[in-house]
Design an enzyme around this catalytic site. Structure first.
Site, PDB file in Angstrom:
ATOM      1  N   LYS A  64      -0.683  -9.025  -3.699  1.00 46.87           N
ATOM      2  CA  LYS A  64      -0.803  -7.575  -3.476  1.00 46.87           C
ATOM      3  C   LYS A  64      -1.033  -7.193  -2.010  1.00 46.87           C
ATOM      4  CE  LYS A  64      -2.380  -6.424  -8.126  1.00 46.87           C
ATOM      5  NZ  LYS A  64      -3.293  -5.636  -8.955  1.00 46.87           N
ATOM      6  N   ASP A 100      -2.501   1.010  -9.020  1.00 51.28           N
ATOM      7  CA  ASP A 100      -3.720   0.421  -9.601  1.00 51.28           C
ATOM      8  C   ASP A 100      -4.869   1.423  -9.575  1.00 51.28           C
ATOM      9  OD1 ASP A 100      -2.985  -2.101 -10.445  1.00 51.28           O
ATOM     10  OD2 ASP A 100      -3.462  -3.084  -8.549  1.00 51.28           O
ATOM     11  N   GLY A 125     -10.390  -9.227  -3.548  1.00 53.15           N
ATOM     12  CA  GLY A 125      -8.925  -9.305  -3.462  1.00 53.15           C
ATOM     13  C   GLY A 125      -8.266  -7.932  -3.499  1.00 53.15           C
ATOM     14  N   LEU A 202     -11.531  -6.012 -15.327  1.00 52.80           N
ATOM     15  CA  LEU A 202     -10.106  -5.707 -15.154  1.00 52.80           C
ATOM     16  C   LEU A 202      -9.208  -6.649 -15.956  1.00 52.80           C
ATOM     17  CD1 LEU A 202     -11.033  -3.732 -12.986  1.00 52.80           C
ATOM     18  CD2 LEU A 202      -9.285  -4.627 -11.471  1.00 52.80           C
TER      19      LEU A 202
END
Length: 242
Positions: A64, A100, A125, A202
């Site tokens: 990402k 997201d 991250g 998540l």
């Protein structure tokens, strides 16, 4: 036929391919969706070159942030977040977006109560950056938790009873506990959790992670990342088709 897909590493378990394949079938959309499982992101250029009618891509762990250097432009929120999970192929141009944060923000809202004012974000991250951006939008103060302490960042060893009591939202953005390693979980002091806490993992596979089960045992409200995924996928679909 229009082609879409997912970029990632070890993504055979992925939600996206199943979700979009079913969506195309149900809504009678002439399109197909592929997993592009890349050992190294350098292979990305081959994906672009060798995939006819490629319209858009989703991006997942661990690319990402790394993907940004391969793109021609970024939407403002992707630039601010510093992570991309959606790419629109616009002729020869590749434009990066982040959906997201939309998925997380909208899926978190129904759980929020007046006392939910501070959050701990486990992990640093790409997904953690979208979570932080969403919390900013909601005026929720947050601090990252990582293996090592740093600026705006505690280590797992730092987590005291006082810190846990003071942060009533805990969000796991690490892959710890994802299938097939379902016995793993973030190393937080679970004994200090209580019914005031909201624990958001998540991860969506398994449906109830070890983190969620342990938090629930302490009375906390728990939820997984499935709704977030659905919402971010629908936002990606809108971007690809606008």
């Amino acid at each position: 036929m229009k082609t879409f897909g997912l970029l990632g590493k070890n993504i055979s378990y992925s939600f996206s391919k199943t979700y979009f394949t079913e969506k195309f079938k149900k809504e009678k959309i002439e399109a197909e969706y592929h997993n592009f499982d890349l050992i190294n992101l350098k292979e990305f250029r081959d994906v672009i070159k060798e995939t006819p009618n490629l319209q858009g891509l989703n991006v997942t762990i661990p690319y990402k942030q790394e993907i940004i250097s391969y793109l021609d432009d970024l939407a403002p929120e992707a630039k601010e977040i510093g992570a991309v999970n959606t790419i629109k192929v616009n002729g020869n141009r590749l434009i990066g977006y982040n959906t997201d944060y939309i998925g997380f923000l909208e899926s978190l809202k129904p759980f929020l109560k007046p006392h939910h004012k501070k959050a701990l974000i486990l992990g640093t991250g790409g997904a953690s950056k979208a979570v932080a951006y969403s919390l900013q939008k909601l005026d929720i103060v947050y601090k990252f938790v990582s293996r090592t302490a740093g600026e705006n960042k505690w280590s797992y060893e730092d987590l005291s009873e006082e810190i846990i009591n003071d942060h009533s939202i805990i969000i796991n953005t690490t892959p710890l506990g994802t299938f097939p390693d379902t016995e793993k979980y973030p190393d937080i002091p679970y004994k200090y959790l209580n019914e005031e806490h909201l624990v958001y993992d998540l991860i969506y596979n398994p449906n109830i992670t070890k983190l969620m089960a342990m938090a629930k045992k302490q009375g906390a409200t728990v939820t997984n990342g499935l709704k977030m995924l659905e919402l971010q996928a629908e936002s990606a679909w809108k971007i690809w088709n606008k």
